[in-house]
Design a protein around this motif. Structure first.
Motif, PDB file in Angstrom:
ATOM      1  N   THR A 139      17.088   0.849  30.283  1.00  0.00           N
ATOM      2  CA  THR A 139      16.634  -0.072  29.245  1.00  0.00           C
ATOM      3  C   THR A 139      15.998   0.675  28.080  1.00  0.00           C
ATOM      4  O   THR A 139      15.961   0.158  26.954  1.00  0.00           O
ATOM      5  CB  THR A 139      15.637  -1.076  29.829  1.00  0.00           C
ATOM      6  OG1 THR A 139      14.640  -0.376  30.583  1.00  0.00           O
ATOM      7  CG2 THR A 139      16.351  -2.066  30.751  1.00  0.00           C
ATOM      8  N   ALA A 166      19.954  -0.677  27.209  1.00  0.00           N
ATOM      9  CA  ALA A 166      20.628  -1.527  28.190  1.00  0.00           C
ATOM     10  C   ALA A 166      19.916  -2.868  28.281  1.00  0.00           C
ATOM     11  O   ALA A 166      18.682  -2.942  28.230  1.00  0.00           O
ATOM     12  CB  ALA A 166      20.661  -0.848  29.548  1.00  0.00           C
ATOM     13  N   ASP A 167      20.691  -3.927  28.422  1.00  0.00           N
ATOM     14  CA  ASP A 167      20.168  -5.287  28.379  1.00  0.00           C
ATOM     15  C   ASP A 167      20.114  -5.882  29.776  1.00  0.00           C
ATOM     16  O   ASP A 167      21.147  -6.247  30.344  1.00  0.00           O
ATOM     17  CB  ASP A 167      21.065  -6.136  27.481  1.00  0.00           C
ATOM     18  CG  ASP A 167      20.645  -7.601  27.451  1.00  0.00           C
ATOM     19  OD1 ASP A 167      19.517  -7.913  27.895  1.00  0.00           O
ATOM     20  OD2 ASP A 167      21.453  -8.436  26.991  1.00  0.00           O
ATOM     21  N   HIS A 194      24.390  -8.887  26.710  1.00  0.00           N
ATOM     22  CA  HIS A 194      25.091  -7.928  25.868  1.00  0.00           C
ATOM     23  C   HIS A 194      25.659  -6.788  26.704  1.00  0.00           C
ATOM     24  O   HIS A 194      25.174  -6.490  27.805  1.00  0.00           O
ATOM     25  CB  HIS A 194      24.140  -7.365  24.802  1.00  0.00           C
ATOM     26  CG  HIS A 194      23.500  -8.418  23.954  1.00  0.00           C
ATOM     27  ND1 HIS A 194      24.182  -9.152  23.021  1.00  0.00           N
ATOM     28  CD2 HIS A 194      22.203  -8.874  23.931  1.00  0.00           C
ATOM     29  CE1 HIS A 194      23.366 -10.008  22.439  1.00  0.00           C
ATOM     30  NE2 HIS A 194      22.159  -9.868  22.975  1.00  0.00           N
ATOM     31  N   ASP A 195      26.661  -6.132  26.164  1.00  0.00           N
ATOM     32  CA  ASP A 195      27.284  -4.987  26.812  1.00  0.00           C
ATOM     33  C   ASP A 195      26.286  -3.825  26.882  1.00  0.00           C
ATOM     34  O   ASP A 195      25.714  -3.431  25.865  1.00  0.00           O
ATOM     35  CB  ASP A 195      28.523  -4.580  26.009  1.00  0.00           C
ATOM     36  CG  ASP A 195      29.266  -3.403  26.623  1.00  0.00           C
ATOM     37  OD1 ASP A 195      28.982  -3.050  27.780  1.00  0.00           O
ATOM     38  OD2 ASP A 195      30.143  -2.847  25.935  1.00  0.00           O
ATOM     39  N   SER A 196      26.120  -3.276  28.080  1.00  0.00           N
ATOM     40  CA  SER A 196      25.188  -2.163  28.273  1.00  0.00           C
ATOM     41  C   SER A 196      25.901  -0.838  28.495  1.00  0.00           C
ATOM     42  O   SER A 196      25.254   0.162  28.812  1.00  0.00           O
ATOM     43  CB  SER A 196      24.265  -2.446  29.470  1.00  0.00           C
ATOM     44  OG  SER A 196      23.384  -3.513  29.191  1.00  0.00           O
ATOM     45  N   ALA A 246      24.649   2.115  26.333  1.00  0.00           N
ATOM     46  CA  ALA A 246      23.279   2.476  26.678  1.00  0.00           C
ATOM     47  C   ALA A 246      23.219   3.222  28.006  1.00  0.00           C
ATOM     48  O   ALA A 246      22.467   4.193  28.159  1.00  0.00           O
ATOM     49  CB  ALA A 246      22.415   1.222  26.739  1.00  0.00           C
ATOM     50  N   TYR A 249      23.385  -6.523  34.300  1.00  0.00           N
ATOM     51  CA  TYR A 249      23.892  -5.658  33.237  1.00  0.00           C
ATOM     52  C   TYR A 249      25.398  -5.835  33.114  1.00  0.00           C
ATOM     53  O   TYR A 249      26.120  -5.755  34.116  1.00  0.00           O
ATOM     54  CB  TYR A 249      23.566  -4.194  33.538  1.00  0.00           C
ATOM     55  CG  TYR A 249      22.083  -3.914  33.611  1.00  0.00           C
ATOM     56  CD1 TYR A 249      21.380  -3.448  32.504  1.00  0.00           C
ATOM     57  CD2 TYR A 249      21.367  -4.121  34.796  1.00  0.00           C
ATOM     58  CE1 TYR A 249      20.017  -3.199  32.566  1.00  0.00           C
ATOM     59  CE2 TYR A 249      20.003  -3.882  34.865  1.00  0.00           C
ATOM     60  CZ  TYR A 249      19.333  -3.418  33.744  1.00  0.00           C
ATOM     61  OH  TYR A 249      17.978  -3.167  33.814  1.00  0.00           O
TER      62      TYR A 249
END
Length: 761
Positions: free
Chosen positions: A43, A47-48, A53-55, A58, A82
């Motif tokens: 994160t 990263a979400d 959302h696409d992680s 990230a 994720y």
């Protein structure tokens, strides 16, 4: 194996930690460094954890950062959901065993979590869920050391398998029809009497990641009620007259035929056959542990270990999320270890819902195609699904094997000196062939196309224990390694082929090699297919004096079976079957009590007898071909089993023990003795001969009992109602003289009207 990347580990203590901080510079928020381990939270790189959302980008950034850190590092997915799409994931050109071979259409693999050239790294999911999209690999460890991947679940939004359940069926206006229920994620469109299956739409291209028509290329059938899965033909799209999208993920198919379908409730699992990428890859890595994962679907292929060392897979669930409406958890195998050395431990897992074998551990035979020098051989990958990666490293020991006998060339213990062949990560050289130079000359007897070569340096010791295998259409465990193998404390339930299969194959899959020390013990084989344990190398010349495999012990297992063979062994020297228990699946319904009068008056006598409601099994329990040193001892066999051993190219003196007869039937009686018990002797007392004395009014259950090597066995009981009105419905259950069974006991010597209770399961 190539040398692993090694980085210096930080010294313990605050001074060392501060020094490292100064050296590496400021850390992003969410990155905590301690002397013992550095924690990197995905994160912190965007990263979400909400799953909106696409992680993928990230996650890639977090892993790349972790790679720069010296000392142990833990990459953490803080608890959440994720999304990981393939477009921004890492991409590598890779070639993987048992997938697409040298096909350049699939050379580039997209990988969600790529651990590459890393040492002492843990991926900690913290109980998170990772949702993958498209056609991609979940994680890979490449040239990495001391790796752990743990504690998360993962799934794919639109698996490349369609699980269609027949929810309704029948005949309307003379035409048969089915209604199929389709799980969420499996998109489809209907037109011109066919269905087009559509994968998830890529946000980058606006097109589906994949598509297919009707039954595609492969079908297997799952019966949720019977809890079985098998390979079979697909009738869904035969003689289609009309096809209608009913909405709510329901598809109606009307047929030209008027015959009503008989498959309501079955699930047709349909897919294409290209294994484009492994679900997970461990390549040239060492000391890898995969633990605590919930793998809801494995795309492309299973977890593949390739030219790696010391792999542990423990405490994972390979099965679908019940809420998904899907039943397929794996596009093909679940776990495949291809050329792994050291120790392979596969323990405490659940394997449920594959499209091929649950576990396969093997090496790879390459066929000799030429002799470019006295001390060199040209070798070739022979199966179209395996190619492109190096099979030998300088210093590896090899064995040259005669294809006809599957035996090594005597007196040759060679090492590879140099290898000219594929690298596994590019296509600059031939992907299917290589030249290996050895430290000694190769005997002149080794001729092209008649011999194969195995890398014996990459053969592991194996423990497979505490696992559960269910809904597998093929085999539970395949294993061929010359190191010790222990298969214990597992439950194999309803395998559709052999539960344990040992081969050594130089004609089809080219999966090597011989076994020398296999212990199969304390397992439960429930509802298995025949044979339960199958040893079948591909040698064409069979000589019991020169077996392919040696020292296989089958000890203290429980078999609950239909009419199947327990052990089928070819070309084994020293195979024992001891202290096992074999029970019929129908042992408690194969015989039943019948009553002369189910409603006797108080103070009167009547009688019960026992009839068989099934037949003895006819299949021989054992088969030996070209084998020796076969011992069958100390086992307990149920009534109605055939203690026969079929022999082919095997000396009868080499098969001994437990009253097993070589080459002739020896069927144990289904009812060697007969006795009875009463649930209420005050109402109805029964003696050992079946004579019943009715006492006070009431009900009593009379249960037939017979003895077997497994102990006393009870059959289907009959209920007596003493003092009831003979004209009442309860007393009108009498059967005619033809019960369909064989009477085991009739105390009065007559065949009067009797009652037969229904089976209690």
């Amino acid at each position: 194996m190539q040398p692993f990347l090694r980085r210096p580990v930080l010294a313990l203590g605050a001074v060392a930690a501060l020094a490292a901080t100064a050296l590496l510079g400021p850390l992003p928020t969410g990155v905590a460094r301690a002397a013992a381990e550095t924690v990197v939270e995905v994160t912190a790189f965007g990263a979400d954890p909400t799953g909106r959302h696409d992680s993928a980008a990230a996650v890639t950034a977090a892993v790349r950062h972790a790679r720069t850190i010296e000392g142990p590092v833990r990459i953490v997915f803080p608890h959440g959901t994720y999304q990981i799409y393939p477009e921004q994931a890492e991409v590598r050109e890779l070639y993987v065993s048992n997938t697409v071979g040298a096909d350049q259409s699939y050379k580039d693999k997209r990988i969600g979590i790529l651990l590459e050239d890393m040492d002492d790294v843990t991926v900690d999911g913290d109980g998170s869920h990772l949702q993958f999209h498209g056609l991609m690999t979940t994680f890979a460890a490449i040239r990495s050391h001391h790796v752990a991947v743990k504690d998360f679940s993962f799934d794919y939004t639109a698996p490349k398998v369609v699980d269609a359940t027949v929810s309704e069926s029948g005949v309307t206006d003379g035409h048969a029809y089915r209604v199929l229920k389709i799980p969420a994620g499996s998109g489809f469109s209907v037109g011109d009497r066919q269905v087009t299956w559509l994968g998830e739409t890529s946000p980058a291209t606006g097109r589906p990641y994949w598509s297919g028509v009707n039954g595609m290329q492969y079908t297997q059938i799952h019966d949720p009620a019977a809890k079985r899965t098998w390979r079979g033909s697909n009738p869904l799209f035969d003689d289609v007259a009309a096809m209608t999208d009913l909405g709510d993920r329901r598809l109606r198919i009307d047929y030209g035929t008027g015959a009503a379908p008989d498959d309501r409730g079955l699930v047709y699992q349909m897919r294409q056959t290209t294994r484009d990428t492994p679900s997970a890859l461990l390549w040239e890595s060492k000391d890898v542990t995969v633990e605590g994962l919930k793998a809801r679907y494995l795309h492309g292929f299973g977890f593949v270990g390739q030219l790696s060392e010391d792999v542990t897979i423990k405490g994972n669930e390979f099965r679908t999320d019940p809420a998904s409406g899907r039943t397929t958890a794996g596009f093909a195998d679940f776990v495949q270890m291809s050329g792994v050395k050291g120790q392979v431990n596969i323990t405490g897992n659940v394997f449920d819902g594959a499209h091929d074998d649950a576990i396969n551990i093997h090496g790879t035979y390459l066929e000799v195609t030429g002799r470019p020098a006295p001390n060199a051989l040209s070798l070739e990958y022979m199966h179209n699904e395996t190619a492109g990666f190096p099979q030998f490293h300088p210093g590896d020991t090899v064995e040259i094997v005669d294809k006809r006998t599957m035996l090594p060339v005597p007196g040759v213990t060679a090492r590879a000196v140099s290898v000219d062949g594929p690298s596994g990560q590019d296509h600059d050289k031939s992907l299917t062939s290589m030249v290996v130079t050895f430290d000694q000359n190769v005997p002149d007897s080794v001729t092209p196309r008649d011999f194969v070569v195995e890398n014996t340096a990459y053969t592991p010791s194996v423990e497979i224990s505490g696992n559960t295998f269910r809904d597998i259409p093929t085999r539970g465990v395949l294993v061929t390694t010359r190191k010790p193998v222990v298969i214990e404390d597992n439950v194999f339930d309803g395998m559709s082929m052999a539960s344990v299969f040992i081969s050594s194959d130089a004609y089809q899959w080219y999966e090597s090699g011989p076994v020398t020390d296999v212990l199969i013990r304390h397992n439960t084989f429930d509802r298995p297919a025949s044979p339960v344990i199958f040893v079948e190398p591909t040698n064409q010349a069979v000589d019991p004096a020169h077996p392919v495999h040696r020292n296989i012990r089958v000890e203290d297992n429980t078999f609950r079976t239909g009419d199947v063979r327990l052990l089928d062994a070819k070309s084994v020297g020293g195979i024992t079957f001891t202290s096992n228990r074999a029970a019929r699946l129908d042992r408690n319904t194969a015989f039943a009590a019948e009553a002369e009068n189910v409603c006797p008056a108080p103070g009167t006598t009547t009688s019960v007898r026992t009839v068989t409601t099934a037949s003895p099994y006819s299949t021989s329990l054992f088969s030996y071909r070209g084998s020796s040193g076969a011992v069958i001892s100390g086992n307990d066999f149920d009534n109605g089993l055939n203690l026969r051993a079929d022999l082919d190219a095997t000396d009868p003196d080499q098969v001994t023990g437990d009253d097993v007869v070589n080459g002739a039937d020896h069927v144990l009686p289904l009812l060697p003795t007969t006795g009875y018990t009463s649930s209420n002797a005050a109402v109805a007392a029964v003696d050992p001969t079946g004579r019943v004395t009715a006492g006070s009014a009431g009900t009593a259950v009379i249960t037939p009992v017979t003895h077997s090597q497994l102990g006393d066995t009870t059959g289907v009981p009959v209920e007596l109602t003493v003092g009831a009105d003979p004209a009442s419905p309860a007393c009108a259950k009498a059967l005619g003289p033809d019960t369909g069974g064989t009477a085991a006991h009739s105390p009065d010597g007559t065949d009067s009207t009797r009652a037969h209770a229904s089976a209690k399961l």
